[in-house]
Design an enzyme around this catalytic site. Structure first.
Site, PDB file in Angstrom:
ATOM      1  N   PRO A   1     -13.549  33.083  20.696  1.00 28.79           N
ATOM      2  CA  PRO A   1     -14.392  34.261  21.444  1.00 28.79           C
ATOM      3  C   PRO A   1     -14.128  33.650  23.262  1.00 28.79           C
ATOM      4  O   PRO A   1     -13.696  32.845  23.330  1.00 28.79           O
ATOM      5  CB  PRO A   1     -15.900  33.617  21.094  1.00 28.79           C
ATOM      6  CG  PRO A   1     -15.662  32.599  20.252  1.00 28.79           C
ATOM      7  CD  PRO A   1     -14.446  32.083  19.917  1.00 28.79           C
TER       8      PRO A   1
ATOM      9  N   GLU B   1       8.164  46.142  32.626  1.00 30.99           N
ATOM     10  CA  GLU B   1       9.570  45.531  32.800  1.00 30.99           C
ATOM     11  C   GLU B   1       9.576  44.881  31.148  1.00 30.99           C
ATOM     12  O   GLU B   1       8.497  44.370  30.809  1.00 30.99           O
ATOM     13  CB  GLU B   1       9.518  44.461  33.941  1.00 30.99           C
ATOM     14  CG  GLU B   1      10.878  43.813  34.323  1.00 30.99           C
ATOM     15  CD  GLU B   1      10.813  43.265  35.521  1.00 30.99           C
ATOM     16  OE1 GLU B   1      11.575  42.118  35.706  1.00 30.99           O
ATOM     17  OE2 GLU B   1       9.752  42.981  36.230  1.00 30.99           O
TER      18      GLU B   1
ATOM     19  N   GLY C   1       2.149  43.486  22.754  1.00 34.26           N
ATOM     20  CA  GLY C   1       1.176  43.498  22.288  1.00 34.26           C
ATOM     21  C   GLY C   1       0.098  44.648  22.472  1.00 34.26           C
ATOM     22  O   GLY C   1       0.143  44.746  23.788  1.00 34.26           O
TER      23      GLY C   1
END
Lengths: 244, 244
Positions: free
Chosen positions: A96, A128, A59
């Site tokens: 948060p 990796e 991500g």
DNA sequence: ACAAAAGTGTTAGTGATACACCCATGA
DNA sequence: TCATGGGTGTATCACTAACACTTTTGT
């Protein structure tokens, strides 16, 4: 009586909004695979702080002019080399403090893939890449363990009403493989005869004239999923369902 | 063998990340109610640009140190006066260009409420608050029409397996009201006798010794939902299901 | 011939569907 | 007494659940 009056907006930001435009958002991909009878998830080892060297979901940040779905695809490709994967939005995590550099919310995506179709490779921002067994995951970066739990819950629910299981298996598979897939996702045992009857009665998987090779017992017949027929039946109101 | 090595992050933002921290996010609430045999959604008329004076979902920016769920609750309260509403995350909308002032993604929440329990009132950032019939919605601000469609799809799916329908009805209701609720969400007709048998066989709703008042025909018996029993059965593996 | 998994059939019970008539009340 | 929706029972069919033995192959 209600009046609808809906003009095009003025592009003239008012200054008191400025303080809101200081956040960032990312996408995180939970890619499930199935191999050796176990459910796997694709992880990367991070190349940059925070959590450098930790295992994490593939991500990264979404660009300013990029749609979320598009960002998820791009990031997945950039970090793992996986392409042409159907990603579905899962959930948005925005506590948060979940990111050390500022307020970052992440939109999680998930997908099911056939492990044999891809050879993941460490690319940008990645030391990796590897498939990890879901049952033996260690502690991951950020709140990624929590994201995976959410994805797994979603998977457990969705294999009941959508033939998603076939996406995790190779194109040709045995009924026992399919059963084991359901069993490992639901963590239950299913009754062989009833499972086969149920699956076969839907007329969605076609028997082939081929069998397993290289097993030291009676080889099982191979089947494949008839996607065309599934789409046709679905249009006619058919509802796929497998019970646990 | 995979090594998990997961340290606490350094709080030392690197400068090349700065460009990502220029976005904002909002929450938008889709609040469904049911009244006069029709499904309704709670909308506000906006008090500020963009889309000033347009009808919109009650939604606004999330504060820097606020959790998403918390923001959804706060915003709903600030704009409509509704409190103690159980909000569930629905979907995140983030097309670039959906907001005129910059990159804004919105996390949509949805909820089901009993209309009689609340008296919505126009508060901050709101000219007017009103329940709108879902079948006659005009054009709303931003992509809010799309958000409502998504919420409605979700609602159609979720009333099948969760007794959410009871959240939309007053505490005491008739079986015909419940049936009409299902019919209006699914946009189908259901068979009276079978619907009642199915619902009553679950032992989840208790008959009261009271009946409807003020109708010019045989008054229907009132029932109420036995939430305690529902939770107990659910723990024991019971699965609520109503078929369309 | 043995081990190991593949493959199959029947029965009992439960739930789904389809259908038509009488009941209680207010006007 | 009529109009209106409330309320019920039964028969058929489809699906689910529970259960044990035979078959095919490799070693």
């Amino acid at each position: 009586m209600v009046f609808y009056l809906c003009q095009k907006p003025f592009v003239e930001p008012e200054s008191h909004f400025d303080s809101y435009f200081k956040s960032a958002f990312t996408v995180d991909n939970v890619i499930f695979g199935f191999d050796e009878g176990a459910l796997k998830v694709l992880l990367i080892r991070r190349n940059e702080a925070p959590f450098e060297d930790c295992w994490a979901l593939p991500g990264h940040f979404v660009r300013q002019n990029e749609d979320l779905d598009e960002a998820a695809r791009r990031v997945l490709w950039e970090m793992t080399g996986l392409e042409n994967v159907y990603l579905e939005q899962l959930f948005t995590f925005g506590a948060p403090g979940r990111h050390a550099y500022g307020r970052v919310i992440t939109v999680a995506y998930y997908s099911l893939v056939k492990i044999a179709d891809f050879t993941p490779q460490a690319l940008t921002l990645t030391r990796e890449v590897a498939w990890h067994d879901l049952t033996t995951l260690g502690e991951l970066a950020f709140d990624h363990n929590e994201i995976i739990v959410t994805a797994r819950d979603q998977l457990q629910r969705s294999i009941r009403n959508r033939p998603v299981g076939f996406e995790l298996l190779p194109p040709e598979f045995t009924l026992t493989q399919l059963q084991h897939l359901y069993e490992s996702i639901w963590e239950t045992k299913l009754e062989k005869r009833n499972f086969r009857k149920k699956i076969l009665s839907m007329d969605l998987i076609l028997p082939l004239n081929r069998t397993q090779k290289g097993v030291s017992h009676r080889p099982a017949r191979l089947y494949r999923f008839d996607e065309t027929r599934y789409r046709k039946l679905t249009r006619e109101g058919f509802n796929f369902e497998v019970k646990g």
